[in-house]
Design a protein around this motif. Structure first.
Motif, short mmCIF file in Angstrom:
data_model
loop_
_atom_site.label_atom_id
_atom_site.label_comp_id
_atom_site.label_asym_id
_atom_site.label_seq_id
_atom_site.Cartn_x
_atom_site.Cartn_y
_atom_site.Cartn_z
N VAL A 1 -4.31 -3.89 0.91
CA VAL A 1 -3.99 -3.41 2.22
C VAL A 1 -2.62 -3.05 2.37
O VAL A 1 -1.73 -3.77 1.61
CB VAL A 1 -4.40 -4.75 3.18
N PRO B 1 2.05 0.09 7.57
CA PRO B 1 2.24 1.57 7.83
C PRO B 1 3.54 1.93 6.85
O PRO B 1 3.69 3.05 6.57
CB PRO B 1 2.83 1.61 9.50
N LYS C 1 -8.20 6.17 1.34
CA LYS C 1 -7.55 5.16 2.41
C LYS C 1 -8.57 4.92 3.34
O LYS C 1 -8.78 6.14 4.13
CB LYS C 1 -5.87 5.81 2.57
N LEU C 2 -8.72 3.89 3.83
CA LEU C 2 -9.48 3.31 5.06
C LEU C 2 -8.80 2.83 6.17
O LEU C 2 -8.08 1.86 5.55
CB LEU C 2 -10.93 2.43 4.53
N ALA C 3 -9.15 3.14 7.28
CA ALA C 3 -8.41 2.72 8.31
C ALA C 3 -9.37 1.41 8.90
O ALA C 3 -10.57 1.24 8.89
CB ALA C 3 -8.38 3.45 9.62
N SER C 4 -8.59 0.34 9.13
CA SER C 4 -9.39 -0.93 9.72
C SER C 4 -9.69 -0.87 11.14
O SER C 4 -8.74 -0.69 12.09
CB SER C 4 -8.49 -2.20 9.59
N SER D 1 -5.44 -0.70 13.66
CA SER D 1 -5.43 0.55 13.38
C SER D 1 -4.01 0.88 12.41
O SER D 1 -4.03 2.00 11.54
CB SER D 1 -5.52 1.44 14.48
N GLU D 2 -3.44 -0.08 12.25
CA GLU D 2 -1.94 0.14 11.55
C GLU D 2 -2.27 -0.29 10.21
O GLU D 2 -1.53 0.40 9.28
CB GLU D 2 -1.02 -0.55 12.33
N LYS E 1 -4.24 -0.23 6.77
CA LYS E 1 -4.91 0.49 6.05
C LYS E 1 -5.57 -0.07 4.47
O LYS E 1 -4.49 -0.77 3.95
CB LYS E 1 -4.39 1.84 5.50
N VAL F 1 -6.73 0.53 0.84
CA VAL F 1 -6.72 1.59 -0.11
C VAL F 1 -7.46 1.21 -1.27
O VAL F 1 -7.47 -0.08 -1.75
CB VAL F 1 -5.17 1.69 -0.83
#
Length: 283
Positions: free
Chosen positions: A123, A126, A242-245, A249-250, A252, A254
């Motif tokens: 994880v 940013p 890379k996936l957004a949670s 949203s900040e 990610k 990987v």
């Protein structure tokens, strides 16, 4: 705040939250002659420690100067949730605070990353701080717990640790793409202390970072293929995603997905080496 449409949306948002907040929820007596639903503007201003004029202008969508500290005070008065506070900051054009590695708590993401093993996964904040990782990732780059918290950062490791240069086969091209992505993130969080500190530290520590930073390239993340030359297990080839949670949203997630059977076959050994490294760090 320069965007009129965004100011208008901000105005409607804080007014809706003011009008839905009962006076009793903030310790005020409603009184017999209250015509306004929820709180009055002057009550929000007083509770937030700002002038009535400033808060009125904020609700009138005027182009005024705002700061994170003042908006935080308004958010506390209006009892905004974490998601609502982030929305308030985004509408105001105020730099968003990235996830703090020392304060990070997200058991669901931790579980997701752990379940992805033996595929390396972690994880990121940013600014590329490592917030969580699994055994396979520790097997690939070493156990992050052996480094101080402020050095558990993928940019810092890539530009300051010689062994990372040897680990990543296409180090130069990959790091140039990363600098371009980081510049976009730094601009989005312009003025935030963590970004300012990290950027300056990288400029001081790495000539390669200074050279890439001076080019002012910008870029966005795209799924790509990465090759690693592991000192004990040899070559690994991964497709990097890379996936957004949904919760944050900040942050990610990987994930490295094996791109060939040789890599897939060596993943259990990679995860085991990471587990052993974590055991040594714990001793």
């Amino acid at each position: 705040m320069e965007n009129a449409a965004r100011r208008k949306e901000l105005s409607a948002f804080i007014r809706s939250r003011r009008e839905r907040l009962a006076p009793a929820a903030v310790g005020l007596h409603p009184g017999p002659r209250r015509r306004t639903p929820g709180l009055r503007r002057e009550e929000v201003a007083q509770l937030s420690g700002v002038s009535v004029t400033w808060y009125t202008w904020l609700e009138q969508a005027r182009n005024i100067r705002v700061s994170p500290q003042v908006l935080d005070a308004v958010a506390r008065t209006l009892q905004l949730t974490a998601q609502e506070r982030r929305h308030l900051m985004e509408l105001s054009g105020v730099p968003l605070a990235p996830a703090d590695a020392t304060a990070y708590r997200n058991p669901l993401l931790d579980r997701l990353v752990a379940e992805l093993s033996p595929r390396p996964a972690y994880v990121l904040s940013p600014c590329w701080d490592l917030l969580a990782w699994n055994d396979a990732q520790a097997g690939l780059i070493g156990d992050p717990l052996r480094w101080p918290v402020n050095e558990r950062n993928m940019l810092w490791l890539l530009f300051t640790q010689p062994w990372m240069r040897g680990l990543l086969v296409d180090w130069h091209d990959d790091t140039r793409r990363l600098i371009a992505e980081y510049r976009v993130a730094a601009a989005r969080h312009a003025g935030h202390p963590r970004f300012d500190q990290l950027t300056q530290s990288l400029l001081d520590a790495s000539g390669e970072f200074r050279e890439g930073w001076a080019e002012h390239d910008v870029g966005v993340f795209r799924p790509t293929r990465k090759e690693f030359d592991h000192p004990a297990l040899g070559r690994f080839t991964f497709d990097y995603a890379k996936l957004a949670s949904g919760e944050d949203s900040e942050a990610k997630v990987v994930v490295y997905l094996p791109s060939d059977e040789e890599t897939r076959g060596k993943l259990p050994a990679l995860a085991e080496s990471g587990r052993l490294a974590a055991d040594r760090s714990a001793d």
